[in-house]
Design an enzyme around this catalytic site. Structure first.
Site, PDB file in Angstrom:
ATOM      1  N   ASN A  26      52.082  -1.110 -21.796  1.00 35.10           N
ATOM      2  CA  ASN A  26      52.918  -1.956 -22.644  1.00 35.10           C
ATOM      3  C   ASN A  26      53.829  -1.070 -23.491  1.00 35.10           C
ATOM      4  O   ASN A  26      53.391  -0.475 -24.468  1.00 35.10           O
ATOM      5  CB  ASN A  26      52.010  -2.823 -23.530  1.00 35.10           C
ATOM      6  CG  ASN A  26      52.798  -3.690 -24.491  1.00 35.10           C
ATOM      7  OD1 ASN A  26      54.024  -3.796 -24.392  1.00 35.10           O
ATOM      8  ND2 ASN A  26      52.099  -4.308 -25.424  1.00 35.10           N
ATOM      9  N   TRP A  27      55.089  -0.992 -23.089  1.00 34.82           N
ATOM     10  CA  TRP A  27      56.025  -0.088 -23.778  1.00 34.82           C
ATOM     11  C   TRP A  27      56.521  -0.673 -25.110  1.00 34.82           C
ATOM     12  O   TRP A  27      57.209   0.004 -25.856  1.00 34.82           O
ATOM     13  CB  TRP A  27      57.224   0.223 -22.868  1.00 34.82           C
ATOM     14  CG  TRP A  27      56.864   0.965 -21.614  1.00 34.82           C
ATOM     15  CD1 TRP A  27      55.627   1.389 -21.222  1.00 34.82           C
ATOM     16  CD2 TRP A  27      57.771   1.379 -20.586  1.00 34.82           C
ATOM     17  NE1 TRP A  27      55.697   2.032 -20.005  1.00 34.82           N
ATOM     18  CE2 TRP A  27      57.007   2.040 -19.593  1.00 34.82           C
ATOM     19  CE3 TRP A  27      59.147   1.259 -20.388  1.00 34.82           C
ATOM     20  CZ2 TRP A  27      57.577   2.571 -18.431  1.00 34.82           C
ATOM     21  CZ3 TRP A  27      59.715   1.782 -19.235  1.00 34.82           C
ATOM     22  CH2 TRP A  27      58.937   2.436 -18.264  1.00 34.82           C
ATOM     23  N   LYS A  28      56.242  -1.932 -25.342  1.00 35.24           N
ATOM     24  CA  LYS A  28      56.675  -2.603 -26.581  1.00 35.24           C
ATOM     25  C   LYS A  28      58.191  -2.429 -26.767  1.00 35.24           C
ATOM     26  O   LYS A  28      58.905  -2.305 -25.789  1.00 35.24           O
ATOM     27  CB  LYS A  28      55.861  -2.096 -27.775  1.00 35.24           C
ATOM     28  CG  LYS A  28      54.353  -2.201 -27.484  1.00 35.24           C
ATOM     29  CD  LYS A  28      53.479  -2.003 -28.683  1.00 35.24           C
ATOM     30  CE  LYS A  28      52.025  -2.176 -28.257  1.00 35.24           C
ATOM     31  NZ  LYS A  28      51.088  -2.083 -29.371  1.00 35.24           N
TER      32      LYS A  28
ATOM     33  N   HIS B 185      50.309 -11.669 -27.144  1.00 39.61           N
ATOM     34  CA  HIS B 185      50.014 -10.359 -27.725  1.00 39.61           C
ATOM     35  C   HIS B 185      49.924 -10.497 -29.252  1.00 39.61           C
ATOM     36  O   HIS B 185      50.675 -11.258 -29.854  1.00 39.61           O
ATOM     37  CB  HIS B 185      51.104  -9.351 -27.340  1.00 39.61           C
ATOM     38  CG  HIS B 185      50.727  -7.956 -27.694  1.00 39.61           C
ATOM     39  ND1 HIS B 185      50.838  -7.471 -28.978  1.00 39.61           N
ATOM     40  CD2 HIS B 185      50.181  -6.958 -26.954  1.00 39.61           C
ATOM     41  CE1 HIS B 185      50.395  -6.229 -29.008  1.00 39.61           C
ATOM     42  NE2 HIS B 185      49.996  -5.889 -27.791  1.00 39.61           N
TER      43      HIS B 185
ATOM     44  N   GLU C  38      41.973  -7.589 -26.623  1.00 37.71           N
ATOM     45  CA  GLU C  38      42.599  -6.568 -27.462  1.00 37.71           C
ATOM     46  C   GLU C  38      42.211  -6.805 -28.919  1.00 37.71           C
ATOM     47  O   GLU C  38      42.867  -7.579 -29.622  1.00 37.71           O
ATOM     48  CB  GLU C  38      44.125  -6.651 -27.344  1.00 37.71           C
ATOM     49  CG  GLU C  38      44.645  -6.364 -25.957  1.00 37.71           C
ATOM     50  CD  GLU C  38      46.039  -5.747 -26.014  1.00 37.71           C
ATOM     51  OE1 GLU C  38      46.160  -4.572 -25.634  1.00 37.71           O
ATOM     52  OE2 GLU C  38      46.982  -6.411 -26.463  1.00 37.71           O
TER      53      GLU C  38
ATOM     54  N   GLY D  73      49.063   0.838 -24.937  1.00 39.20           N
ATOM     55  CA  GLY D  73      50.383   0.676 -25.538  1.00 39.20           C
ATOM     56  C   GLY D  73      51.005   2.037 -25.763  1.00 39.20           C
ATOM     57  O   GLY D  73      51.669   2.587 -24.872  1.00 39.20           O
TER      58      GLY D  73
HETATM   59  P1  PGA Z   1      47.858   0.652 -28.345  1.00 40.20           P
HETATM   60  O1  PGA Z   1      48.434  -0.819 -28.035  1.00 40.20           O
HETATM   61  O2  PGA Z   1      47.327   1.188 -27.047  1.00 40.20           O
HETATM   62  O3  PGA Z   1      49.051   1.417 -28.848  1.00 40.20           O
HETATM   63  O4  PGA Z   1      46.790   0.488 -29.365  1.00 40.20           O
HETATM   64  C1  PGA Z   1      47.812  -1.692 -27.133  1.00 40.20           C
HETATM   65  C2  PGA Z   1      48.553  -2.994 -27.114  1.00 40.20           C
HETATM   66  O5  PGA Z   1      49.063  -3.406 -28.172  1.00 40.20           O
HETATM   67  O6  PGA Z   1      48.687  -3.623 -26.055  1.00 40.20           O
END
Ligand code: PGA
Length: 264
Positions: free
Chosen positions: A9-11, A94, A166, A236
């Protein structure tokens, strides 16, 4: 055979050019794995160009969000219908969307339904906040988020859903710096499967793909994937670095081939 699912998940990071560069670097490092399905979730803007660039034997694409109406006067939105043929998966619910954009249970339910209607696999993200965890509400939160999101689906449709556990408190965005403890993950995953079993039967509960996300890093991969009922990972921050993300994929592949339990 169940394949391990790893979704990066590149956000809201990387422009089109940077996204393309990251895919090239990943492609150099990640071989074609039949047992590990690797999915990239870039920004909405980069999805379309990447859909033409990626080697589909190595990578699939996920959207990070979409709107549930197919078309119409919804300024600024992109529909699931528009993502057909471009994204194979879509993240729904999410915690960043629930918390920063006030996405509620009804909207998430509509989005899951729209994803299925448009042949895009929904990755339903659920998990409790720090406050909910401390208040002993984890089980209730998981139950409510799961059952409301799936409320409009038939049993056959639920079979197509991926559930991502999550825990919000362990996500890097919200201050997490390491994954939840194996016991916490196991407990949550078994609650998820037992809720599904109660409502839709044993087979569906067994077949449902349940993955874990929050502060996933290469050194934690084998411990997490070694847990009963965990079918994949949703990193992420770690997915933005080509060396780290390919190390996660590699660790998953190696774990799978040294632990035949996971190949069942
Ligand atoms: P993170 O994010 O691996 O940076 O904790 C995971 C996510 O939000 O899907």
């Amino acid at each position: 055979m169940k394949r391990i699912l790893i979704i990066g998940n590149w956000k809201m990071n990387l422009n089109i050019h940077e996204s393309s560069l990251l895919v090239k670097r990943l492609s150099d490092r990640i071989p074609i794995h039949r047992s590990v399905e690797v999915v990239l979730a870039p920004s909405l803007l980069a999805l379309q160009p990447l859909s033409r660039e990626i080697d589909r034997r190595k990578f699939k694409l996920a959207a990070q969000n979409a709107y549930y109406r197919d078309e119409g006067a919804y300024t600024g939105e992109v529909s699931f219908t528009m993502l057909r043929g471009i994204a194979d998966y879509v993240l729904i619910g999410h915690s960043e969307r629930r918390i920063y954009f006030n996405e509620g249970l009804d909207l998430i339910c509509n989005k899951v339904e729209a994803a299925i209607r448009n042949d895009i696999t929904p990755v339903l993200c659920i998990g409790e906040t720090k406050q909910e965890r401390e208040g002993g509400e984890t089980k209730r939160v998981i139950h409510d988020q799961l059952t409301t999101a799936l409320a409009n689906l038939t049993a056959e449709e639920i079979d197509q859903v991926v559930v991502a556990y999550e825990p919000v408190w362990a996500i890097s965005t919200f201050g997490g710096d390491s994954p939840a403890k194996p016991d916490d993950i196991s407990t949550a995953v078994s609650w998820i499967r037992s809720i599904i079993e109660e409502l839709y039967g044993k087979q569906l509960a067994k077949d449902l793909r349940v993955i874990y996300g929050a502060s996933v890093a290469p050194e934690f991969v084998s411990n997490i994937l070694g847990l009963e009922g965990v079918d994949g990972l949703l990193p992420g921050a770690a997915s933005l670095n080509y060396a780290t993300f390919s190390a996660i994929v590699d660790a998953a592949y190696r774990m799978l081939h040294t632990n035949p339990k996971s190949l069942k």
